[in-house]
Motif scaffolding. Structure first.
Motif, PDB file in Angstrom:
ATOM      1  N   ARG A  28     -25.189 -27.436  16.364  1.00  0.00           N
ATOM      2  CA  ARG A  28     -26.489 -27.497  17.040  1.00  0.00           C
ATOM      3  C   ARG A  28     -26.541 -28.686  17.992  1.00  0.00           C
ATOM      4  O   ARG A  28     -27.031 -28.559  19.122  1.00  0.00           O
ATOM      5  N   LEU A  61     -27.283 -16.969  14.376  1.00  0.00           N
ATOM      6  CA  LEU A  61     -27.781 -17.886  13.356  1.00  0.00           C
ATOM      7  C   LEU A  61     -26.640 -18.583  12.626  1.00  0.00           C
ATOM      8  O   LEU A  61     -26.734 -19.773  12.302  1.00  0.00           O
ATOM      9  N   ASP A  62     -25.550 -17.865  12.390  1.00  0.00           N
ATOM     10  CA  ASP A  62     -24.391 -18.473  11.759  1.00  0.00           C
ATOM     11  C   ASP A  62     -23.826 -19.591  12.635  1.00  0.00           C
ATOM     12  O   ASP A  62     -23.502 -20.672  12.152  1.00  0.00           O
ATOM     13  N   LEU A 111     -34.834 -19.067  20.648  1.00  0.00           N
ATOM     14  CA  LEU A 111     -34.268 -19.372  19.333  1.00  0.00           C
ATOM     15  C   LEU A 111     -33.760 -20.808  19.294  1.00  0.00           C
ATOM     16  O   LEU A 111     -34.069 -21.557  18.353  1.00  0.00           O
ATOM     17  N   LEU A 145     -25.412 -21.395  14.701  1.00  0.00           N
ATOM     18  CA  LEU A 145     -26.354 -22.518  14.714  1.00  0.00           C
ATOM     19  C   LEU A 145     -26.603 -23.108  13.330  1.00  0.00           C
ATOM     20  O   LEU A 145     -27.385 -24.048  13.201  1.00  0.00           O
ATOM     21  N   SER A 146     -25.923 -22.599  12.318  1.00  0.00           N
ATOM     22  CA  SER A 146     -26.183 -23.065  10.954  1.00  0.00           C
ATOM     23  C   SER A 146     -25.634 -24.463  10.685  1.00  0.00           C
ATOM     24  O   SER A 146     -26.092 -25.141   9.766  1.00  0.00           O
ATOM     25  N   VAL A 182     -35.161 -23.821  16.893  1.00  0.00           N
ATOM     26  CA  VAL A 182     -34.299 -24.557  15.957  1.00  0.00           C
ATOM     27  C   VAL A 182     -34.310 -26.040  16.292  1.00  0.00           C
ATOM     28  O   VAL A 182     -34.359 -26.891  15.396  1.00  0.00           O
ATOM     29  N   THR A 219     -27.917 -11.060  15.712  1.00  0.00           N
ATOM     30  CA  THR A 219     -28.749 -12.170  15.276  1.00  0.00           C
ATOM     31  C   THR A 219     -28.045 -12.984  14.196  1.00  0.00           C
ATOM     32  O   THR A 219     -28.083 -14.216  14.214  1.00  0.00           O
ATOM     33  N   SER A 220     -27.369 -12.307  13.287  1.00  0.00           N
ATOM     34  CA  SER A 220     -26.658 -13.018  12.216  1.00  0.00           C
ATOM     35  C   SER A 220     -25.575 -13.927  12.770  1.00  0.00           C
ATOM     36  O   SER A 220     -25.400 -15.052  12.300  1.00  0.00           O
TER      37      SER A 220
END
Length: 105
Positions: free
Chosen positions: A17, A8-9, A94, A11-12, A98, A4-5
């Protein structure tokens, strides 16, 4: 996609994105040139060629590899093309969440 990290990283970054969204909206493989134009237009309306060139460089030298490593896309460096990969329903959820957040902020 590993954790997950890592997802998310990946997509940060807003530009990454935009790449994911552009590929999700496309049914076909895109050239990096076309993708750079789509991202530039998304960021600024209608972008000038110099900005598109700068975005192209950041995609090639940073963002595409990171997104490929996270499992969001396939990047053919020789042909300079990209395509979305099949993701799990959880990852699609997810990305949708986002994207909704991006649209409201």
């Amino acid at each position: 996609m590993d954790t997950t990290s890592e997802l998310l990283d990946a997509l940060s970054d807003p530009r990454r994105r935009r790449v994911v969204y552009a590929l999700a909206d496309s049914e076909d493989r895109l050239s990096v040139d076309d993708l750079a134009q789509i991202v530039a237009d998304n960021e600024t309306g209608r972008a000038d060629p110099a900005r598109v060139d700068r975005i192209h460089l950041t995609l090639v030298h940073n963002h595409l590899r990171r997104l490929a490593d996270a499992g969001f896309l396939q990047y053919d460096e020789e042909r300079e093309t990209v395509a979305a990969t099949s993701t799990s329903p959880e990852v699609e959820t997810l990305v949708d969440a986002v994207r909704t957040l991006d649209a409201t902020t």
